[in-house]
Design a protein around this motif. Structure first.
Motif, PDB file in Angstrom:
ATOM      1  N   GLU A  58      -1.081  -6.369  11.618  1.00 35.18           N
ATOM      2  CA  GLU A  58       0.198  -6.395  12.338  1.00 35.18           C
ATOM      3  C   GLU A  58       1.367  -6.171  11.377  1.00 35.18           C
ATOM      4  O   GLU A  58       2.284  -5.407  11.669  1.00 35.18           O
ATOM      5  N   ARG A  59       1.339  -6.830  10.229  1.00 33.99           N
ATOM      6  CA  ARG A  59       2.416  -6.676   9.249  1.00 33.99           C
ATOM      7  C   ARG A  59       2.554  -5.223   8.808  1.00 33.99           C
ATOM      8  O   ARG A  59       3.654  -4.683   8.726  1.00 33.99           O
ATOM      9  N   ARG A  60       1.424  -4.570   8.564  1.00 36.64           N
ATOM     10  CA  ARG A  60       1.474  -3.186   8.091  1.00 36.64           C
ATOM     11  C   ARG A  60       1.935  -2.214   9.180  1.00 36.64           C
ATOM     12  O   ARG A  60       2.622  -1.246   8.895  1.00 36.64           O
ATOM     13  N   ILE A  61       1.577  -2.471  10.428  1.00 33.84           N
ATOM     14  CA  ILE A  61       2.067  -1.623  11.524  1.00 33.84           C
ATOM     15  C   ILE A  61       3.574  -1.805  11.680  1.00 33.84           C
ATOM     16  O   ILE A  61       4.312  -0.834  11.823  1.00 33.84           O
ATOM     17  N   ARG A  62       4.041  -3.039  11.646  1.00 32.01           N
ATOM     18  CA  ARG A  62       5.481  -3.296  11.766  1.00 32.01           C
ATOM     19  C   ARG A  62       6.272  -2.694  10.601  1.00 32.01           C
ATOM     20  O   ARG A  62       7.460  -2.402  10.739  1.00 32.01           O
ATOM     21  N   ALA A  63       5.631  -2.501   9.453  1.00 33.98           N
ATOM     22  CA  ALA A  63       6.305  -1.946   8.274  1.00 33.98           C
ATOM     23  C   ALA A  63       6.427  -0.424   8.312  1.00 33.98           C
ATOM     24  O   ALA A  63       7.157   0.150   7.490  1.00 33.98           O
ATOM     25  N   LEU A  64       5.748   0.244   9.241  1.00 24.00           N
ATOM     26  CA  LEU A  64       5.825   1.710   9.298  1.00 24.00           C
ATOM     27  C   LEU A  64       7.272   2.132   9.529  1.00 24.00           C
ATOM     28  O   LEU A  64       7.914   1.687  10.477  1.00 24.00           O
ATOM     29  N   ASP A  65       7.773   3.003   8.656  1.00 22.08           N
ATOM     30  CA  ASP A  65       9.172   3.408   8.742  1.00 22.08           C
ATOM     31  C   ASP A  65       9.360   4.892   9.049  1.00 22.08           C
ATOM     32  O   ASP A  65      10.486   5.370   9.164  1.00 22.08           O
ATOM     33  N   GLY A  66       8.262   5.641   9.182  1.00 21.33           N
ATOM     34  CA  GLY A  66       8.367   7.057   9.515  1.00 21.33           C
ATOM     35  C   GLY A  66       8.849   7.930   8.374  1.00 21.33           C
ATOM     36  O   GLY A  66       9.079   9.124   8.551  1.00 21.33           O
TER      37      GLY A  66
END
Length: 121
Positions: free
Chosen positions: A19-27
């Motif tokens: 979850e942390r890594r998905i939320r960190a996606l910045d494009g």
């Protein structure tokens, strides 16, 4: 189960780490999170703030995309996933909540989440 993304690989990731890594996606700098099982592959790409594309291959030759819970528009938008820009229909742009639900279900069961609407590509 292994996790891989722009900033390294984790074997047997926890739900919290995923979850942390998905939320960190910045494009821009962080653009993809992938899960690999013995038979399947799952990917979340794009930007948690602006929209994510979610794909799965369960190892049976079918390729699946999660559908947006808010639009069915086929207007094309550019998303950077895996460091590469690509054009996707808006209907394939999901929210971070949908991406996390789909990813955590795949992590637990190596299957598509029944809580997410999917389309076969």
């Amino acid at each position: 189960m292994a996790w891989d993304g722009d900033d390294g690989e984790v074997v047997d990731p926890s739900v919290g780490e995923l979850e942390r890594r998905i939320r960190a996606l910045d494009g821009e700098h962080l653009t993809i999170v992938t899960l690999q099982s013995e038979t399947g592959y799952f990917a979340v790409g794009g930007s948690a703030a602006n929209g994510l594309v979610v794909f799965a291959d369960l190892g049976d030759g079918d390729f699946w995309s999660a559908l947006s819970p808010v639009t069915s528009s086929t207007t094309m938008v550019t998303v950077v996933a895996g460091g590469q820009p690509g054009d996707y229909e808006e209907r394939l742009m999901t929210t971070v909540e949908v991406a996390i639900a789909a990813a955590t279900h795949f992590l637990a069961s190596q299957a598509l989440s029944p809580e997410v609407e999917w389309t076969k590509n």
